[in-house]
Design a protein around this motif. Structure first.
Motif, short mmCIF file in Angstrom:
data_model
loop_
_atom_site.label_atom_id
_atom_site.label_comp_id
_atom_site.label_asym_id
_atom_site.label_seq_id
_atom_site.Cartn_x
_atom_site.Cartn_y
_atom_site.Cartn_z
N ILE A 173 39.44 47.34 47.01
CA ILE A 173 39.27 46.82 45.70
C ILE A 173 38.95 44.93 46.30
N VAL A 174 37.99 44.71 46.65
CA VAL A 174 38.33 43.04 46.50
C VAL A 174 37.38 42.51 45.51
N TYR A 175 37.59 41.90 44.49
CA TYR A 175 37.05 41.06 43.26
C TYR A 175 36.43 40.18 43.96
N ARG A 176 35.38 39.65 43.44
CA ARG A 176 34.75 38.61 42.97
C ARG A 176 35.29 37.28 42.61
N ASP A 177 35.12 36.23 43.07
CA ASP A 177 35.51 35.57 42.25
C ASP A 177 36.49 35.91 41.15
N ASP A 178 36.88 35.72 40.06
CA ASP A 178 37.39 36.48 39.35
C ASP A 178 37.12 37.59 38.33
N SER A 179 36.38 38.44 38.72
CA SER A 179 35.09 38.90 38.21
C SER A 179 35.80 39.71 36.65
N TYR A 180 37.61 40.85 37.41
CA TYR A 180 38.01 41.59 36.64
C TYR A 180 38.27 40.93 35.87
N GLU A 181 38.57 39.44 35.72
CA GLU A 181 39.54 38.77 33.72
C GLU A 181 38.09 37.77 33.68
N ILE A 182 37.07 37.69 34.14
CA ILE A 182 36.16 37.67 33.83
C ILE A 182 35.07 38.27 32.72
N VAL A 183 35.52 39.95 33.27
CA VAL A 183 34.69 40.83 32.09
C VAL A 183 35.89 41.09 30.93
N LYS A 184 36.76 41.51 31.35
CA LYS A 184 38.34 41.29 30.57
C LYS A 184 38.45 40.71 29.35
N SER A 185 37.71 38.82 29.30
CA SER A 185 38.19 37.72 28.71
C SER A 185 36.49 38.33 28.00
N LEU A 186 35.42 38.97 28.29
CA LEU A 186 33.85 39.14 27.57
C LEU A 186 34.06 40.59 26.71
N THR B 210 17.24 37.14 33.17
CA THR B 210 17.81 38.20 34.71
C THR B 210 18.69 36.78 35.11
N CYS B 211 20.10 37.01 35.81
CA CYS B 211 20.56 35.80 35.94
C CYS B 211 21.16 37.01 37.42
N TRP B 212 21.01 35.68 38.57
CA TRP B 212 20.84 35.68 39.42
C TRP B 212 22.49 35.09 40.50
N TYR B 213 22.89 36.26 41.31
CA TYR B 213 24.90 35.63 41.49
C TYR B 213 24.14 34.96 43.04
N ASP B 214 24.30 33.92 43.71
CA ASP B 214 23.75 33.58 44.88
C ASP B 214 24.83 33.48 44.87
N PRO B 215 26.30 33.21 45.66
CA PRO B 215 27.41 32.64 46.11
C PRO B 215 27.49 31.94 46.99
N GLU B 216 26.10 32.04 48.14
CA GLU B 216 25.89 31.20 49.46
C GLU B 216 24.75 30.28 49.20
N LYS B 217 24.67 30.27 47.94
CA LYS B 217 23.06 28.90 47.62
C LYS B 217 21.96 29.72 48.60
N LEU C 9 30.78 33.15 39.53
CA LEU C 9 31.13 34.51 38.45
C LEU C 9 31.41 33.52 36.81
N HIS C 10 32.42 32.35 37.09
CA HIS C 10 32.61 31.75 36.07
C HIS C 10 31.74 31.30 35.00
N GLU C 11 30.23 30.73 36.26
CA GLU C 11 29.07 30.83 35.01
C GLU C 11 28.65 30.94 34.04
N ILE C 12 28.93 32.42 34.09
CA ILE C 12 28.52 33.14 33.10
C ILE C 12 29.00 32.56 31.53
N TYR C 13 29.90 32.09 31.92
CA TYR C 13 30.36 31.59 29.95
C TYR C 13 29.50 31.12 29.87
N SER C 14 28.61 30.37 30.61
CA SER C 14 27.73 29.34 29.72
C SER C 14 26.10 29.32 29.44
N LEU C 15 26.52 31.08 29.71
CA LEU C 15 25.16 31.61 29.39
C LEU C 15 25.10 32.35 27.13
#
Ligand SMILES: [Mg+2]
Length: 227
Positions: free
Chosen positions: A99-112, A197-204, A220-226
């Motif tokens: 299990i490897v989280y992308r960005d801080d996905s666990y904390e982000i989902v938890k905070s939401l 739709t929100c495209w997660y594109d870490p490789e830009k 993934l932190h940018e999700i907060y702006s939505l």
């Protein structure tokens, strides 16, 4: 205002490539197949994506994907293709070992949690995703989990989203966003379903033509702006 997030799992909340690499590597050892080099893993990963895209286009079935990808891969490297079925059975469980989280996905989902409704929407197998979501702790954070294997239809097909809309509280499509790394399953699926739709594109990567991408995020932190 977004009230509901539909999260893709592999390559979005979790680092699929890391899990894939560890699983294939470890199983090569377990099956006595010698070393699986980085080049071989990269080749497998490529083959795997092609097979999944054929499934998204409804050209083949999921069992054909699961075994066919390994049959092709083994065939290319002089390994007995008949090992594919057994190898895949072990692989489904092995995928949940890393299990490897992308960005801080666990904390982000938890905070939401409690602020918006959050659901998993995944084409992964029930065996692999159940283990993964439990091991990662996402199963406890989500308001629901939708797996194509249980629904009987894959993203991006509209048939996948029917049961999702029947179950979730939010009925206004403009308040629902799908977040995922795949254009062919997540973004196309969101377009078919008429949701944001929100495209997660870490490789830009370059934004392709032919898709309605409402938001692009590289982290993934940018999700907060939505929200
Ligand atoms: Mg994905």
């Amino acid at each position: 205002m977004i009230t509901t997030i539909l999260w893709d799992v592999d390559g979005t909340l979790l680092d699929f490539k890391a899990a894939e690499k560890a699983a294939v590597r470890n199983l090569f050892e377990e099956f006595g197949l010698g070393e699986c080099t980085d080049e071989m893993i990269a080749r497998y990963s490529f083959i795997n994506e092609i097979w999944w895209q054929r499934l998204e286009r409804n050209e083949i079935t999921k069992p054909e994907v699961l075994n066919g990808r390994f049959r092709q891969f083994f065939g290319e490297y002089g390994i007995d293709p008949d090992l594919a079925e057994k190898f895949n059975q072990r692989y489904q469980l092995a995928l949940g070992d890393t299990i490897v989280y992308r960005d801080d996905s666990y904390e982000i989902v938890k905070s939401l949690k409690g602020k918006v409704k959050q659901y998993v929407v995944s084409n992964g197998t029930v065996i692999a995703q159940t283990k993964k979501l439990k091991a990662s702790g996402f199963d406890e954070l989500m308001d629901g989990i939708f797996l194509s294997e249980e629904i009987g239809c894959e993203k991006p097909n509209i048939g996948f989203f029917g049961p999702v809309f029947e179950t979730i509280e939010e009925k206004r499509r403009s308040q629902i966003v799908i977040v995922g790394d795949s254009l062919t399953s997540d973004i196309r699926g969101g377009m078919n379903a008429g949701i944001v739709t929100c495209w997660y594109d870490p490789e830009k990567k370059e934004i392709p033509e032919g898709y309605r991408i409402d938001h692009v995020i590289a982290d993934l932190h940018e999700i907060y702006s939505l929200i």
